[in-house]
Design an enzyme around this catalytic site. Sequence first.
Site, mmCIF file in Angstrom:
data_model
loop_
_atom_site.group_PDB
_atom_site.id
_atom_site.type_symbol
_atom_site.label_atom_id
_atom_site.label_comp_id
_atom_site.label_asym_id
_atom_site.label_seq_id
_atom_site.Cartn_x
_atom_site.Cartn_y
_atom_site.Cartn_z
ATOM 1 N N PRO A 100 -2.330 30.377 34.787
ATOM 2 C CA PRO A 100 -1.559 31.479 34.061
ATOM 3 C C PRO A 100 -2.849 32.474 33.728
ATOM 4 O O PRO A 100 -3.938 32.058 33.159
ATOM 5 C CB PRO A 100 -1.091 30.915 32.813
ATOM 6 C CG PRO A 100 -1.857 29.789 32.601
ATOM 7 C CD PRO A 100 -2.409 28.887 33.899
ATOM 8 N N CYS A 129 -8.194 63.857 36.012
ATOM 9 C CA CYS A 129 -7.441 64.895 36.725
ATOM 10 C C CYS A 129 -6.675 64.417 37.985
ATOM 11 O O CYS A 129 -7.110 64.152 39.253
ATOM 12 C CB CYS A 129 -8.543 65.737 37.296
ATOM 13 S SG CYS A 129 -9.429 66.668 35.926
HETATM 14 N N1 LLP Z 1 -3.548 32.379 40.602
HETATM 15 C C1 LLP Z 1 -3.785 33.247 41.531
HETATM 16 C C2 LLP Z 1 -4.087 32.631 42.960
HETATM 17 C C3 LLP Z 1 -3.537 34.718 41.334
HETATM 18 O O1 LLP Z 1 -3.717 35.361 42.404
HETATM 19 C C4 LLP Z 1 -3.004 35.183 40.198
HETATM 20 C C5 LLP Z 1 -2.902 36.487 40.020
HETATM 21 C C6 LLP Z 1 -3.059 34.267 39.200
HETATM 22 C C7 LLP Z 1 -3.643 32.873 39.322
HETATM 23 C C8 LLP Z 1 -2.692 34.662 37.811
HETATM 24 O O2 LLP Z 1 -1.353 35.337 37.595
HETATM 25 P P1 LLP Z 1 -0.603 35.576 36.516
HETATM 26 O O3 LLP Z 1 -0.334 34.517 35.555
HETATM 27 O O4 LLP Z 1 -1.455 36.586 35.605
HETATM 28 O O5 LLP Z 1 0.642 36.326 36.843
HETATM 29 N N2 LLP Z 1 -2.749 43.468 38.710
HETATM 30 C C9 LLP Z 1 -1.595 42.970 38.745
HETATM 31 C C10 LLP Z 1 -1.395 41.533 38.859
HETATM 32 C C11 LLP Z 1 -2.218 40.898 39.953
HETATM 33 C C12 LLP Z 1 -2.058 39.385 40.004
HETATM 34 C C13 LLP Z 1 -2.890 38.694 40.981
HETATM 35 N N3 LLP Z 1 -2.897 37.523 41.026
HETATM 36 C C14 LLP Z 1 -0.815 43.813 37.482
HETATM 37 O O6 LLP Z 1 -1.394 44.277 36.603
HETATM 38 O O7 LLP Z 1 0.447 43.343 37.061
#
Ligand code: LLP
Length: 418
Positions: free
Chosen positions: A272, A341
């Site tokens: 997470p 910008c």
């Molecule tokens: N594990 C893997 C293999 C991942 O690719 C990701 C996120 C996570 C764990 C963690 O996921 P989370 O628990 O944070 O959902 N920048 C985007 C989110 C990109 C997520 C990329 N991978 C945003 O701001 O919504």
Amino acid sequence: MSKFNYRNGVLYAEDIPAKSLAEKYGTPLYVYSANSFREIYRNYTSASKTALVCYSVKSCSSIGVLSLMASLGSGFDIVSGGELQRALRAGADPHKIVYSGVGKTVAEMELALKAGILCFNVESEPELETLSRTAGRLGLRAPFSIRVNPNVDAKTHPYISTGLKKNKFGIPVERAEALYEKAAKDPNLEAVGIDCHIGSQLLDLKPFSDAADKVLEVVDRLKDKGITLRHLDMGGGLGVNYIDEVPPAASDYISLLSGKAATRGLSLIVEPGRSFSAPSGILLGKVLYLKHGADREFAITDTAMNDLIRPSLYQAEMKIEEAELEKGLEKKTYDVVGPVCETGDFLGRGRELAVREGSVIAVTGAGAYGFSMSSNYNSRPRAAEVMVDGDREILIRKRETFEDLIRNEAVVSWTEKA
Ligand code: LLP
């Protein structure tokens, strides 16, 4: 419960007024709550004694945050050599690090192999071959999982949906088995688990459950072939409340998945990111000008898309609040924009706010993919970061200076003739 609350019309980060932090450290400023990270860790770990939480470094990667997570006993999910080194510098236990990502280089693999990480989450056949060669050269055995792509629709924004056939991530379920069989004959490789990650900001447990079922079918078929694994890694993805979303509880998520893993004698790993860091951080900015546009009002802040790109990049809606509710100040509808910008430079559009020039505003839920995705676009130094712990505050990252911005640049004296 959120650690950012109003007391008598003043927004507090734990026991410190947000506005006083903005005055002391300047804006833009990221403010985190240590007790929020702690509480969420407890929520995750309360539902299972054996599940391993590997906090996803990319969501909020400052060493001050990682060291707090390490001190709680958390593991880490990394996606680069840089994140590995950050985690180790923060005191991470290498045996609790899983390494995901489609483009690991040989140098990064070497670093991780020498550190003795728990598992490489492998995303392609050539990557597995390279991992085997690299481990062989170092006289080591590489622990790995195959990241399978279960072809489950996470029903989230297309940029953060990863578990579909058309996405670049993972290996199709059908091909994964052949790969495990091949690896079983390779002395440089040790299959320790199986992995998937279907997307981010999921507000329903069903896609996780469906994905786990599909992955466990592979586990069963491998067992029939004499290949037994130790863990099921379900990636990250649990959603959060930005405006009015209602995410599942971390404990329900863990109960569901660890229960499924246990039916096959596997332990559960989760990765997470957002569900830890989003509710644990806010971004403070200051209103520079109120501008009457032709058909709308603009609140122009000193905080921009380079500080927080989520609204521009994903059309993400994040709450914007006043750091202080001033009596007698009228609420108006503003587009809250930054100085960059680009028309796409906004923190929020059509927001009801009672602000004047000089008011401090707070974007909530900003801890995840906030600072970690920030940039120096428009030659803007990156923000400072403060961790609040009760009534104590720790500056975990200084604001960048102009000298920081040009540190690696060459100032060249050209000798052209006019
Ligand atoms: N594990 C893997 C293999 C991942 O690719 C990701 C996120 C996570 C764990 C963690 O996921 P989370 O628990 O944070 O959902 N920048 C985007 C989110 C990109 C997520 C990329 N991978 C945003 O701001 O919504």
